[in-house]
Write a protein that holds these residues in place. Structure first.
Motif, PDB file in Angstrom:
ATOM      1  N   ARG A 319       0.834  -1.197   0.000  1.00  0.00           N
ATOM      2  CA  ARG A 319       0.000   0.000   0.000  1.00  0.00           C
ATOM      3  C   ARG A 319       0.873   1.253   0.000  1.00  0.00           C
ATOM      4  NH1 ARG A 319      -5.344   0.971   3.759  1.00  0.00           N
ATOM      5  NH2 ARG A 319      -6.140   2.775   2.590  1.00  0.00           N
ATOM      6  N   VAL A 320       0.584   2.155  -0.925  1.00  0.00           N
ATOM      7  CA  VAL A 320       1.281   3.438  -0.981  1.00  0.00           C
ATOM      8  C   VAL A 320       0.281   4.530  -0.633  1.00  0.00           C
ATOM      9  CG1 VAL A 320       2.916   2.609  -2.718  1.00  0.00           C
ATOM     10  CG2 VAL A 320       0.800   3.733  -3.442  1.00  0.00           C
ATOM     11  N   ASP A 321       0.797   5.697  -0.349  1.00  0.00           N
ATOM     12  CA  ASP A 321      -0.069   6.808   0.038  1.00  0.00           C
ATOM     13  C   ASP A 321      -1.053   7.122  -1.084  1.00  0.00           C
ATOM     14  OD1 ASP A 321      -0.926   8.849   1.772  1.00  0.00           O
ATOM     15  OD2 ASP A 321       0.194  10.328   0.569  1.00  0.00           O
ATOM     16  N   GLY A 322      -2.330   7.160  -0.752  1.00  0.00           N
ATOM     17  CA  GLY A 322      -3.359   7.475  -1.736  1.00  0.00           C
ATOM     18  C   GLY A 322      -3.858   6.286  -2.527  1.00  0.00           C
ATOM     19  N   ALA A 323      -3.357   5.091  -2.244  1.00  0.00           N
ATOM     20  CA  ALA A 323      -3.779   3.899  -2.990  1.00  0.00           C
ATOM     21  C   ALA A 323      -5.137   3.401  -2.498  1.00  0.00           C
ATOM     22  CB  ALA A 323      -2.742   2.791  -2.845  1.00  0.00           C
ATOM     23  N   VAL A 324      -5.849   2.732  -3.393  1.00  0.00           N
ATOM     24  CA  VAL A 324      -7.150   2.119  -3.058  1.00  0.00           C
ATOM     25  C   VAL A 324      -7.033   0.610  -3.302  1.00  0.00           C
ATOM     26  CG1 VAL A 324      -8.386   4.219  -3.721  1.00  0.00           C
ATOM     27  CG2 VAL A 324      -8.108   2.362  -5.392  1.00  0.00           C
ATOM     28  N   PRO A 325      -7.942  -0.178  -2.737  1.00  0.00           N
ATOM     29  CA  PRO A 325      -7.879  -1.631  -2.952  1.00  0.00           C
ATOM     30  C   PRO A 325      -7.992  -2.001  -4.437  1.00  0.00           C
ATOM     31  CG  PRO A 325      -9.324  -1.120  -1.113  1.00  0.00           C
ATOM     32  CD  PRO A 325      -9.005   0.194  -1.787  1.00  0.00           C
ATOM     33  N   MET A 326      -7.149  -2.927  -4.843  1.00  0.00           N
ATOM     34  CA  MET A 326      -7.231  -3.532  -6.176  1.00  0.00           C
ATOM     35  C   MET A 326      -7.797  -4.932  -5.974  1.00  0.00           C
ATOM     36  SD  MET A 326      -6.634  -3.375  -9.459  1.00  0.00           S
ATOM     37  CE  MET A 326      -7.653  -4.679 -10.136  1.00  0.00           C
ATOM     38  N   VAL A 327      -9.065  -5.118  -6.326  1.00  0.00           N
ATOM     39  CA  VAL A 327      -9.776  -6.354  -6.004  1.00  0.00           C
ATOM     40  C   VAL A 327      -9.820  -7.260  -7.228  1.00  0.00           C
ATOM     41  CG1 VAL A 327     -11.926  -7.347  -5.164  1.00  0.00           C
ATOM     42  CG2 VAL A 327     -11.165  -5.117  -4.313  1.00  0.00           C
ATOM     43  N   ASN A 328      -9.367  -8.503  -7.053  1.00  0.00           N
ATOM     44  CA  ASN A 328      -9.422  -9.478  -8.141  1.00  0.00           C
ATOM     45  C   ASN A 328     -10.028 -10.783  -7.635  1.00  0.00           C
ATOM     46  OD1 ASN A 328      -7.258 -11.121  -7.002  1.00  0.00           O
ATOM     47  ND2 ASN A 328      -5.897  -9.440  -7.615  1.00  0.00           N
ATOM     48  N   ALA A 329     -10.041 -11.803  -8.485  1.00  0.00           N
ATOM     49  CA  ALA A 329     -10.736 -13.049  -8.166  1.00  0.00           C
ATOM     50  C   ALA A 329     -10.177 -13.737  -6.929  1.00  0.00           C
ATOM     51  CB  ALA A 329     -10.687 -13.988  -9.371  1.00  0.00           C
ATOM     52  N   THR A 330      -8.899 -13.557  -6.638  1.00  0.00           N
ATOM     53  CA  THR A 330      -8.309 -14.228  -5.474  1.00  0.00           C
ATOM     54  C   THR A 330      -8.879 -13.701  -4.158  1.00  0.00           C
ATOM     55  OG1 THR A 330      -6.449 -12.671  -5.340  1.00  0.00           O
ATOM     56  CG2 THR A 330      -6.141 -14.624  -6.711  1.00  0.00           C
ATOM     57  N   HIS A 331      -9.520 -12.561  -4.220  1.00  0.00           N
ATOM     58  CA  HIS A 331     -10.078 -11.976  -2.993  1.00  0.00           C
ATOM     59  C   HIS A 331     -11.474 -12.509  -2.663  1.00  0.00           C
ATOM     60  CE1 HIS A 331      -7.053  -8.777  -4.135  1.00  0.00           C
ATOM     61  NE2 HIS A 331      -6.668  -9.158  -2.929  1.00  0.00           N
ATOM     62  N   ILE A 332     -12.051 -13.316  -3.547  1.00  0.00           N
ATOM     63  CA  ILE A 332     -13.332 -13.968  -3.250  1.00  0.00           C
ATOM     64  C   ILE A 332     -13.022 -15.350  -2.705  1.00  0.00           C
ATOM     65  CG2 ILE A 332     -15.512 -14.820  -4.180  1.00  0.00           C
ATOM     66  CD1 ILE A 332     -15.425 -12.670  -6.271  1.00  0.00           C
ATOM     67  N   ARG A 333     -13.285 -15.536  -1.429  1.00  0.00           N
ATOM     68  CA  ARG A 333     -12.949 -16.793  -0.767  1.00  0.00           C
ATOM     69  C   ARG A 333     -14.058 -17.206   0.188  1.00  0.00           C
ATOM     70  NH1 ARG A 333      -6.447 -16.499   0.613  1.00  0.00           N
ATOM     71  NH2 ARG A 333      -5.775 -15.795  -1.451  1.00  0.00           N
ATOM     72  N   GLY A 334     -14.577 -18.412  -0.059  1.00  0.00           N
ATOM     73  CA  GLY A 334     -15.583 -18.946   0.860  1.00  0.00           C
ATOM     74  C   GLY A 334     -16.841 -18.118   0.944  1.00  0.00           C
ATOM     75  N   GLY A 335     -17.222 -17.463  -0.145  1.00  0.00           N
ATOM     76  CA  GLY A 335     -18.461 -16.689  -0.170  1.00  0.00           C
ATOM     77  C   GLY A 335     -18.329 -15.277   0.343  1.00  0.00           C
ATOM     78  N   THR A 337     -15.563 -11.563   0.502  1.00  0.00           N
ATOM     79  CA  THR A 337     -14.368 -10.919  -0.037  1.00  0.00           C
ATOM     80  C   THR A 337     -13.421 -10.594   1.119  1.00  0.00           C
ATOM     81  OG1 THR A 337     -15.513  -8.788   0.060  1.00  0.00           O
ATOM     82  CG2 THR A 337     -15.452  -9.910  -2.075  1.00  0.00           C
ATOM     83  N   GLN A 338     -12.146 -10.894   0.895  1.00  0.00           N
ATOM     84  CA  GLN A 338     -11.110 -10.589   1.877  1.00  0.00           C
ATOM     85  C   GLN A 338     -10.024  -9.784   1.184  1.00  0.00           C
ATOM     86  OE1 GLN A 338      -9.786 -14.137   4.048  1.00  0.00           O
ATOM     87  NE2 GLN A 338     -11.603 -15.209   3.326  1.00  0.00           N
TER      88      GLN A 338
END
Length: 483
Positions: A319-335, A337-338
């Motif tokens: 994470r850098v200053d001013g960054a926002v989450p970059m959400v991809n398929a790996t973040h969907i786990r067990g129903g 989002t993490q």
């Protein structure tokens, strides 16, 4: 013991396949039909009632489909006069094709003709008409502005792949009541790309039989095709009351057969392929209990805006200053989002305000759906809710459901995710779609519960499959009504 017509044709097919340049074969979209698959295709046409039949074999290759057809007809209609017109533009294949056609002419009553021509050009200029078209058309995209595409558009045919053009031209060359049997990918049966072609096809001809294969990889095992293939039989100018559906694991296994009402196969929007009784029940359940499109609900589905290889400088592992989450398929786990999860792919996104305005979505509740599911996942449709107060970047390999570009209310979002993760939805989707991926177009065409029902489903907080399915059944099926 001498070998038969079909076995000799199979030997020529294999020899011809070995002679082809693999790169040119891919460009032409040539995938020769193995003899066992050829037998299945040749087994679908009705036996002709008259004294003669005119057969067209477009893109005939080594002639194995014609051989399989004659092999069948000489047993069941030995008195029938058969004339075969085999059209093939690849001169490398002409020796094998000529040998097969000569072999067929040793059968009493069979005559043949080899046409050395590009089928697209020939079909649009010939005055010949046929009782039966039997084909395994080439699978190749039509490049924008290419000569074949321009030729087809000039004839009123707008399709994304050459196989659909072969299907359309095959129908045009049939007499009224004539039959076409073809093995193709299932991709034309749903989705926007083939919508105009699909609607014209079912207005022109009625589907009377299907043969589906449970194995994606074995039908054309020696040619490298991984398409989900289906054999479709259709009669020009006739719409039957029922469709015969055959299903086998691959081209080498004994098929099962069942009869399905025509309207359960051909709908106003797409073509279902209920290969089994459970498939048919999945379609009937959804048609009865889910009546709304996303548009009816005031919702929209889009594909994530960030294509990682196009903007690597905007992606960050830390994470850098001013960054926002970059959400991809790996973040969907067990129903759920993490984020972050310590993934190998970058999990943060940062760029200038101008680019951010085009690539980010506002904070809120969004329903995420993986476009591609992993092999180990038991469901094809995998969904979860994303919640954030601040802006977020969604990867291109995700679809997200939103309301006019903004988040949904929490209950609707949670209920949608429950429904999308149900076995009822997944079973239906497998019948509805021939794709391995879940496209935004598919989601736009599908039916969903009402907003009130979705909000009731939001009460489900468990990710246990049995509990999800029980809740969907309880909310969507009225008390006293058998599902």
């Amino acid at each position: 013991m001498s070998i038969g017509l079909l076995e000799r044709a199979e030997e020529r097919r294999k020899a011809a396949l070995a002679q082809l340049d693999s790169e040119e074969q891919a460009q032409r979209g040539q995938y020769f039909t193995p003899h066992l698959a050829a037998q299945i295709i040749a087994g679908l046409p009705r036996l002709p009632a008259g004294e003669s039949v005119r057969v067209l074999d477009p893109g005939a290759g080594s002639g194995i489909l014609s051989a399989a057809l004659v092999d069948r007809l000489r047993v069941w209609r030995p008195d029938l006069r058969v004339h075969i017109v085999a059209v093939e533009s690849d001169s490398v294949l002409h020796p094998a094709l000529s040998e097969t056609l000569a072999d067929l002419e040793t059968v009493e009553g069979v005559t043949t003709e080899l046409v050395d021509a590009d089928f697209l050009v020939w079909a649009l200029s010939t005055g010949q008409r046929f009782d039966l078209v039997i084909q395994n058309p080439p699978y190749a995209k039509l490049r924008t502005g290419s000569d074949p595409q321009n030729l087809l558009r000039g004839a009123g045919i707008t399709v994304p792949n050459i196989y659909a053009a072969f299907l359309e031209l095959g129908l045009r060359l049939l007499v009224d009541g004539g039959q076409q049997v073809a093995i193709t990918p299932r991709s034309w049966m749903n989705g926007t790309y083939y919508s105009a072609f699909r609607h014209h096809f079912v207005r022109t001809a009625g589907i009377d039989a299907l043969h589906t294969f449970e194995s994606r990889s074995k039908v054309f095992g020696d040619t490298g095709v991984l398409q989900e293939s289906i054999v479709v039989s259709a009669t020009r100018g006739r719409t039957p009351d029922q469709v015969i559906v055959h299903t086998s694991y691959d081209h080498d296994s004994e098929p099962s057969s069942r009869t399905v009402a025509y309207q359960d196969i051909v709908t106003p929007d797409f073509i279902h392929v209920p290969a089994t009784e459970s498939d048919a029940k999945a379609v009937a359940w959804m048609a009865t209990h889910a009546q709304h499109t996303l548009a009816d609900l005031g919702l929209t589905v889009s594909t994530g805006r960030v294509v990682d290889f196009r903007c690597p400088e905007m992606l960050h592992h830390d994470r850098v200053d001013g960054a926002v989450p970059m959400v991809n398929a790996t973040h969907i786990r067990g129903g759920v989002t993490q984020h972050p999860v310590g993934a190998k792919k970058p999990e943060w996104f940062h760029t200038d305000p101008v680019a951010a305005g085009k690539l980010l979505v506002p904070g809120g509740h969004y329903v995420l759906i993986k476009r591609f599911s992993a092999k180990e996942e038991r469901r094809r449709v995998v969904s979860a809710v994303w919640r954030s107060e601040d802006e977020v970047a969604f990867d291109n390999k995700l679809n997200y459901i939103h309301q006019d570009g903004h988040g949904l209310d929490a209950e609707a979002a949670n209920g949608l995710a429950v429904f999308l993760n149900s076995t009822q939805l997944d079973s239906y989707f497998r019948v509805f779609s021939g794709h391995t991926q879940v496209n935004a177009t598919d989601l736009r065409q599908m039916r969903f519960p009402s907003l009130d029902q979705l909000r009731q489903l939001a009460a489900v907080t468990s990710h246990d499959q049995l509990e999800i399915d029980a809740a969907v059944e309880a909310v969507l099926v009225p008390a006293g009504v058998k599902a």
